[in-house]
Design an enzyme around this catalytic site. Sequence first.
Site, short mmCIF file in Angstrom:
data_model
loop_
_atom_site.label_atom_id
_atom_site.label_comp_id
_atom_site.label_asym_id
_atom_site.label_seq_id
_atom_site.Cartn_x
_atom_site.Cartn_y
_atom_site.Cartn_z
N LYS A 127 -0.07 -21.44 -1.77
CA LYS A 127 0.61 -21.23 -0.48
C LYS A 127 1.20 -22.52 0.10
O LYS A 127 1.68 -22.50 1.21
CB LYS A 127 -0.38 -20.60 0.51
CG LYS A 127 -0.93 -19.27 0.02
CD LYS A 127 -1.76 -18.53 1.04
CE LYS A 127 -2.47 -17.38 0.35
NZ LYS A 127 -2.81 -16.28 1.23
N PHE A 164 -7.10 -20.02 5.75
CA PHE A 164 -8.53 -19.71 5.60
C PHE A 164 -8.71 -18.95 4.30
O PHE A 164 -7.79 -18.27 3.84
CB PHE A 164 -9.00 -18.82 6.75
CG PHE A 164 -9.34 -19.58 7.99
CD1 PHE A 164 -10.66 -19.82 8.34
CD2 PHE A 164 -8.34 -20.08 8.81
CE1 PHE A 164 -10.97 -20.53 9.47
CE2 PHE A 164 -8.65 -20.80 9.95
CZ PHE A 164 -9.97 -21.02 10.28
N LYS A 174 0.20 14.20 10.64
CA LYS A 174 -1.20 13.96 10.27
C LYS A 174 -1.52 14.66 8.95
O LYS A 174 -1.19 15.85 8.79
CB LYS A 174 -2.09 14.50 11.40
CG LYS A 174 -3.54 14.21 11.21
CD LYS A 174 -4.36 14.68 12.38
CE LYS A 174 -5.82 14.70 11.99
NZ LYS A 174 -6.53 15.86 12.42
N ASP A 220 -3.65 -7.18 2.64
CA ASP A 220 -2.76 -7.50 1.53
C ASP A 220 -1.91 -6.29 1.11
O ASP A 220 -0.88 -6.45 0.49
CB ASP A 220 -3.57 -7.99 0.33
CG ASP A 220 -4.22 -9.34 0.61
OD1 ASP A 220 -3.53 -10.19 1.21
OD2 ASP A 220 -5.40 -9.54 0.26
N LYS A 248 -5.68 -21.00 -3.69
CA LYS A 248 -4.92 -20.52 -2.53
C LYS A 248 -4.17 -21.66 -1.86
O LYS A 248 -3.02 -21.52 -1.45
CB LYS A 248 -5.85 -19.84 -1.51
CG LYS A 248 -6.33 -18.50 -2.00
CD LYS A 248 -7.29 -17.80 -1.07
CE LYS A 248 -7.86 -16.59 -1.80
NZ LYS A 248 -8.94 -15.95 -1.12
N ASN A 252 -9.75 -4.15 8.24
CA ASN A 252 -10.91 -4.87 7.71
C ASN A 252 -11.80 -5.31 8.86
O ASN A 252 -11.52 -5.02 10.02
CB ASN A 252 -10.47 -6.05 6.84
CG ASN A 252 -9.63 -7.03 7.64
OD1 ASN A 252 -10.14 -7.66 8.57
ND2 ASN A 252 -8.36 -7.13 7.31
#
Length: 399
Positions: free
Chosen positions: A341, A323, A289, A279, A337, A210
């Site tokens: 958590k 975060f 490959k 995730d 969240k 990301n």
Amino acid sequence: MNDKKTVVVGITGGIAAYKVADLVSRLYKNGFNVQVVMTEHATRFISPLTLRTLSNNPVMVDMFDESGNHKVQHIGVAEEADIVVVAPATANIIARMACGMADDLLSTIILATRAPVLIAPSMNTNMYDKQVTQDNIRTLKNRGVMVIDPSEGALACGVTGRGRLPEIETIYNRTIEVLEGRHRDLTGKTILITAGATQEDIDPVRYITNRSTGKMGYALASEASRRGARVLLVSGPTALTDPEGVEIWRVRSAREMNDICQELFDQVDVVIGAAAVADYRPLDYSELKLKKSDDDLVIRLARNPDILEGLGQRKKHQILVGFAAETNDLVQNARQKLNKKNLDLLVANDLTAEGAGFAVDTNIVTLLFKDGTEKNLPCLSKSEVAGIILDTVLEIQGS
Ligand code: CTP
């Protein structure tokens, strides 16, 4: 708070020199003995008379001026100082300090003093970004000089970027922190920080990742280390240089990051999950490959462990900070969240706001607390946000 502490304010020749009049005035009004020392160039930007009036003290510029009350002027001032604050610090003074030069009164005082030295670099973005300036700043930091990062914004030269003098309020507060010894307020604490993106391999050459750059996590790590914490940084691949004084583990995948965090957890007081952990990972890793064909390719993804959630379940005395990056229903999503958590603090990031999120040096965040309250912060540099997060952690620990 002070029994007439002496603050030497060094002013060098940058356009922001005029702003430092406010710093001098505030220090004087709050009871400090303020000794302004200017470079020749600085006197072109602001008149010594202004600073003399605001500090109620003669301003020093000339190395060989004999009117002062010390036997050897530069040594007397260097010894009297409880702190030397250089603002604005131009690329030139930074380079001279890095070389240990003593070719005018200010650089000589800086070399001679045993007091803490705090600098606020301010200059044109290109000069600031130049490798040599960055190397010089790193050299100074390694030698214990404290540096307040410049902010980002419109500069006098017409460009927009890093290099603006931080708010006088920030410089004033940092000066007081150092004088009160609060700048080492995390001494004795061990803080685990995750940072950057993870990479989830598809085959030997391809992976899923990301857009996180790791800037927020690295800002937290250097700020915590500067404030005296033992910092354990578990980082995905980034282009950033290692923050000074931190212990660093370099990982690629979420599972590697999780294994190390699980292993370190018992010895830490605080965990800050700033990493953008993937995730999901490809369910099947191909040792060879993958070859293309004319058909579409389907990659099945398997769920990765949630690192913070796992630590939240094992939590004893630790403070856990997470975060959340959201594009919609910021507070509602973020609060879910926090609860799921078992976190103590959640830093919610609105990705749609300008100046927030990935790959920029600023952030706009809302702090969400366990008791249901929240606090909105304005657009701040990532190191300022880091400072506030660490302040908040200390408050939570103390409450
Ligand atoms: N986190 C983690 N392990 C994961 C995923 C996230 O420790 N596998 C941590 C991050 O470091 C961050 C927080 O959890 O502190 C982010 O929570 P998350 O629910 O993953 O947020 P998003 O990825 O934004 O979730 P979603 O895509 O569901 O909005």
